[in-house]
Design a protein around this motif. Structure first.
Motif, PDB file in Angstrom:
ATOM      1  N   SER B  52       0.846  -1.205   0.000  1.00  0.00           N
ATOM      2  CA  SER B  52       0.000   0.000   0.000  1.00  0.00           C
ATOM      3  C   SER B  52       0.878   1.251   0.000  1.00  0.00           C
ATOM      4  O   SER B  52       0.598   2.225  -0.708  1.00  0.00           O
ATOM      5  CB  SER B  52      -0.904   0.024   1.237  1.00  0.00           C
ATOM      6  OG  SER B  52      -1.661  -1.163   1.334  1.00  0.00           O
ATOM      7  N   LEU B  55       2.229   1.703  -3.343  1.00  0.00           N
ATOM      8  CA  LEU B  55       1.193   2.239  -4.235  1.00  0.00           C
ATOM      9  C   LEU B  55       1.052   3.746  -4.059  1.00  0.00           C
ATOM     10  O   LEU B  55       0.924   4.491  -5.043  1.00  0.00           O
ATOM     11  CB  LEU B  55      -0.149   1.536  -3.961  1.00  0.00           C
ATOM     12  CG  LEU B  55      -1.366   2.051  -4.725  1.00  0.00           C
ATOM     13  CD1 LEU B  55      -1.185   1.889  -6.237  1.00  0.00           C
ATOM     14  CD2 LEU B  55      -2.645   1.328  -4.273  1.00  0.00           C
ATOM     15  N   GLY B  56       1.099   4.198  -2.796  1.00  0.00           N
ATOM     16  CA  GLY B  56       1.006   5.636  -2.541  1.00  0.00           C
ATOM     17  C   GLY B  56       2.138   6.406  -3.207  1.00  0.00           C
ATOM     18  O   GLY B  56       1.935   7.487  -3.766  1.00  0.00           O
ATOM     19  N   ILE B  57       3.342   5.829  -3.170  1.00  0.00           N
ATOM     20  CA  ILE B  57       4.483   6.478  -3.826  1.00  0.00           C
ATOM     21  C   ILE B  57       4.304   6.430  -5.346  1.00  0.00           C
ATOM     22  O   ILE B  57       4.502   7.433  -6.041  1.00  0.00           O
ATOM     23  CB  ILE B  57       5.810   5.801  -3.430  1.00  0.00           C
ATOM     24  CG1 ILE B  57       6.071   5.969  -1.935  1.00  0.00           C
ATOM     25  CG2 ILE B  57       6.978   6.371  -4.235  1.00  0.00           C
ATOM     26  CD1 ILE B  57       7.260   5.164  -1.421  1.00  0.00           C
ATOM     27  N   LEU B  59       1.664   6.201  -7.213  1.00  0.00           N
ATOM     28  CA  LEU B  59       0.620   7.094  -7.739  1.00  0.00           C
ATOM     29  C   LEU B  59       1.060   8.552  -7.641  1.00  0.00           C
ATOM     30  O   LEU B  59       0.695   9.384  -8.479  1.00  0.00           O
ATOM     31  CB  LEU B  59      -0.691   6.904  -6.964  1.00  0.00           C
ATOM     32  CG  LEU B  59      -1.390   5.557  -7.151  1.00  0.00           C
ATOM     33  CD1 LEU B  59      -2.598   5.462  -6.216  1.00  0.00           C
ATOM     34  CD2 LEU B  59      -1.833   5.370  -8.598  1.00  0.00           C
ATOM     35  N   SER B  60       1.832   8.872  -6.593  1.00  0.00           N
ATOM     36  CA  SER B  60       2.265  10.255  -6.402  1.00  0.00           C
ATOM     37  C   SER B  60       3.422  10.610  -7.321  1.00  0.00           C
ATOM     38  O   SER B  60       3.619  11.776  -7.648  1.00  0.00           O
ATOM     39  CB  SER B  60       2.703  10.460  -4.942  1.00  0.00           C
ATOM     40  OG  SER B  60       1.638  10.185  -4.056  1.00  0.00           O
ATOM     41  N   GLY B  81      -5.385  -5.707  -0.514  1.00  0.00           N
ATOM     42  CA  GLY B  81      -4.472  -4.732  -1.107  1.00  0.00           C
ATOM     43  C   GLY B  81      -4.070  -5.100  -2.531  1.00  0.00           C
ATOM     44  O   GLY B  81      -3.786  -4.229  -3.353  1.00  0.00           O
ATOM     45  N   THR B  83      -6.073  -6.326  -4.709  1.00  0.00           N
ATOM     46  CA  THR B  83      -7.146  -5.844  -5.591  1.00  0.00           C
ATOM     47  C   THR B  83      -7.027  -4.330  -5.791  1.00  0.00           C
ATOM     48  O   THR B  83      -7.355  -3.822  -6.867  1.00  0.00           O
ATOM     49  CB  THR B  83      -8.545  -6.195  -5.031  1.00  0.00           C
ATOM     50  OG1 THR B  83      -8.788  -5.460  -3.816  1.00  0.00           O
ATOM     51  CG2 THR B  83      -8.667  -7.681  -4.746  1.00  0.00           C
ATOM     52  N   THR B  84      -6.556  -3.619  -4.753  1.00  0.00           N
ATOM     53  CA  THR B  84      -6.372  -2.169  -4.899  1.00  0.00           C
ATOM     54  C   THR B  84      -5.200  -1.883  -5.842  1.00  0.00           C
ATOM     55  O   THR B  84      -5.289  -1.006  -6.708  1.00  0.00           O
ATOM     56  CB  THR B  84      -6.139  -1.514  -3.523  1.00  0.00           C
ATOM     57  OG1 THR B  84      -7.182  -1.929  -2.630  1.00  0.00           O
ATOM     58  CG2 THR B  84      -6.154   0.002  -3.632  1.00  0.00           C
ATOM     59  N   ARG B  87      -6.385  -2.542  -9.278  1.00  0.00           N
ATOM     60  CA  ARG B  87      -7.382  -1.568  -9.707  1.00  0.00           C
ATOM     61  C   ARG B  87      -6.722  -0.306 -10.264  1.00  0.00           C
ATOM     62  O   ARG B  87      -7.167   0.246 -11.255  1.00  0.00           O
ATOM     63  CB  ARG B  87      -8.227  -1.215  -8.488  1.00  0.00           C
ATOM     64  CG  ARG B  87      -9.372  -0.311  -8.763  1.00  0.00           C
ATOM     65  CD  ARG B  87     -10.231  -0.202  -7.509  1.00  0.00           C
ATOM     66  NE  ARG B  87     -11.551   0.239  -7.865  1.00  0.00           N
ATOM     67  CZ  ARG B  87     -12.597   0.206  -7.051  1.00  0.00           C
ATOM     68  NH1 ARG B  87     -12.469  -0.268  -5.835  1.00  0.00           N
ATOM     69  NH2 ARG B  87     -13.775   0.637  -7.452  1.00  0.00           N
ATOM     70  N   TYR B  88      -5.640   0.124  -9.621  1.00  0.00           N
ATOM     71  CA  TYR B  88      -4.977   1.360 -10.066  1.00  0.00           C
ATOM     72  C   TYR B  88      -3.800   1.073 -10.987  1.00  0.00           C
ATOM     73  O   TYR B  88      -3.295   1.995 -11.637  1.00  0.00           O
ATOM     74  CB  TYR B  88      -4.596   2.220  -8.846  1.00  0.00           C
ATOM     75  CG  TYR B  88      -5.863   2.680  -8.195  1.00  0.00           C
ATOM     76  CD1 TYR B  88      -6.596   3.713  -8.762  1.00  0.00           C
ATOM     77  CD2 TYR B  88      -6.418   1.983  -7.125  1.00  0.00           C
ATOM     78  CE1 TYR B  88      -7.834   4.065  -8.245  1.00  0.00           C
ATOM     79  CE2 TYR B  88      -7.649   2.326  -6.605  1.00  0.00           C
ATOM     80  CZ  TYR B  88      -8.350   3.368  -7.173  1.00  0.00           C
ATOM     81  OH  TYR B  88      -9.586   3.696  -6.679  1.00  0.00           O
TER      82      TYR B  88
END
Lengths: 172, 188
Positions: B52, B55-57, B59-60, B81, B83-84, B87-88
């Motif tokens: 997670s 993923l935050g890094i 996407l940013s 997580g 699936t998240t 998804r993105y």
């Protein structure tokens, strides 16, 4: 659905004004307008979660990368996130703005929300997470701004409880 | 079957040039024993959240290559997580799962991957577009190079022996690592 669109708009605009560019969310009734506003905003990264605790990690990563974020969740989502809050956000001193819909308070009609409502504030205090209520539109902007200021100066999670009086328009 | 330390050594050249997020315990200690760098962050608790955080890094910072070094025990704690992630589908993220079929850091008790749960198949079913299971260091390097060359999200499950370092605590402080990593990331 008597979730207040106007209050949701005030909250969303305040988040934008405070520089929030990424929102992680798990839907709940009171959050529907806020999530749709994030969805319709081309300048907002909306991350839909499977479970709220993921949002702690996502916000930590965004923060490292210099992106301001917020989490939108129900108080039961806060309950589900506690290990992440303690062992990621608090252990690593991550500023984390949590907007928590405060279900199970006075006026709650759904029996299943009532236990979570009864423990929310005690848990926030036990975790030493500073929190305030959002219960009137006129103080939303300043409380969001001040909550975020503290989150960044202290490098810690802070919470704003979205209250029934703000979020729900009772039929007269 | 490979040892994780050999796997880390084999992919170290690609790690050096990427933003790396690892899980706690053996993976963090072994990577530090090979060589810590300011672009490596070790999430020493919060099991399940390394992917997670990656993923935050990702996407940013869509232009930064992010490699998450996960483990079977951690992934099993945050299956949602996957699936998240799917998804993105961040094109700049490669998710490597070291699967030693055990919770090595806390006594070596077997995880569900020891009785047949297939994390690559789970990631595939979650919607991760490219998944594979590798058992040798050469295959791991190949799979990682393919993932980077493809420029798309991938989950690579690397089956490794259940052996690790003698100690997990290193002289790198958690907050020292955290602030150094943030500073590096914001400058790159």
């Amino acid at each position: 659905m008597p979730v207040s669109t106007s209050s949701s708009r005030v909250i969303y605009d305040a988040l934008k004004a405070s520089g929030v560019r990424l929102v992680s969310a798990l839907p709940e009734t009171w959050l529907v307008h806020l999530i749709r506003m994030a969805e319709d905003d081309p300048d907002m990264i909306l991350v839909r979660l499977a479970k709220e605790e993921e949002g702690v990690g996502i916000s930590a990563g965004a923060h490292f990368a210099g992106v301001t974020s917020a989490m939108l969740m129900q108080n039961h989502g806060f309950l589900a996130s506690i290990n992440g809050i303690v062992s990621c956000a608090q252990l690593y001193k991550i500023p984390l703005l949590m907007l928590i819909s405060y279900r199970g308070e006075f006026g709650e009609r759904d029996p299943w929300q009532t236990e979570g409502g009864g423990v929310t504030e005690d848990l926030l205090r036990a975790l030493r997470i500073p929190f305030a209520y959002l219960d009137r539109p006129d103080h939303v902007a300043s409380r969001i701004r001040k909550a975020q200021t503290l989150a960044y100066s202290a490098n810690k999670p802070v919470a704003l409880l979205l209250c029934r009086d703000l979020m729900w328009e009772e039929p007269a | 079957m490979m040892r994780r330390i050999d796997a880390l050594n084999a992919i170290y050249p690609r790690l050096q040039e990427s933003v790396v997020v690892t899980i706690m315990g053996a993976v963090a200690a072994e990577l530090q024993s090979i060589g810590h760098r300011p672009n490596f962050f070790y999430l020493q608790h919060a099991m399940g959240l390394a992917s997670s955080l990656g993923l935050g890094i990702a996407l940013s910072r869509p232009m930064q290559r992010v490699i998450v070094l996960d483990g079977d025990g951690s992934v099993l704690m945050n299956l949602g997580g996957l699936t998240t992630l799917a998804r993105y589908r961040p094109k700049n993220l490669v998710h490597i799962v070291f699967d030693n079929e055990s919770l090595l850091s806390v006594g070596g008790f077997p995880t569900a991957t020891s009785t047949g749960s297939d994390l690559a198949a789970i990631a595939h079913a979650a919607g991760v577009p490219h998944t594979s299971t590798v058992r040798e260091t050469g295959a791991l390097v190949g799979a990682l190079n393919d993932a980077i060359g493809r420029n798309d999200l991938a989950t690579i499950v690397a089956k490794v022996e259940a052996v690790g370092p003698a100690a997990f605590v290193t002289d790198l402080g958690l907050l020292e690592n955290r602030f150094e990593f943030q500073r590096w990331l914001r400058q790159h």
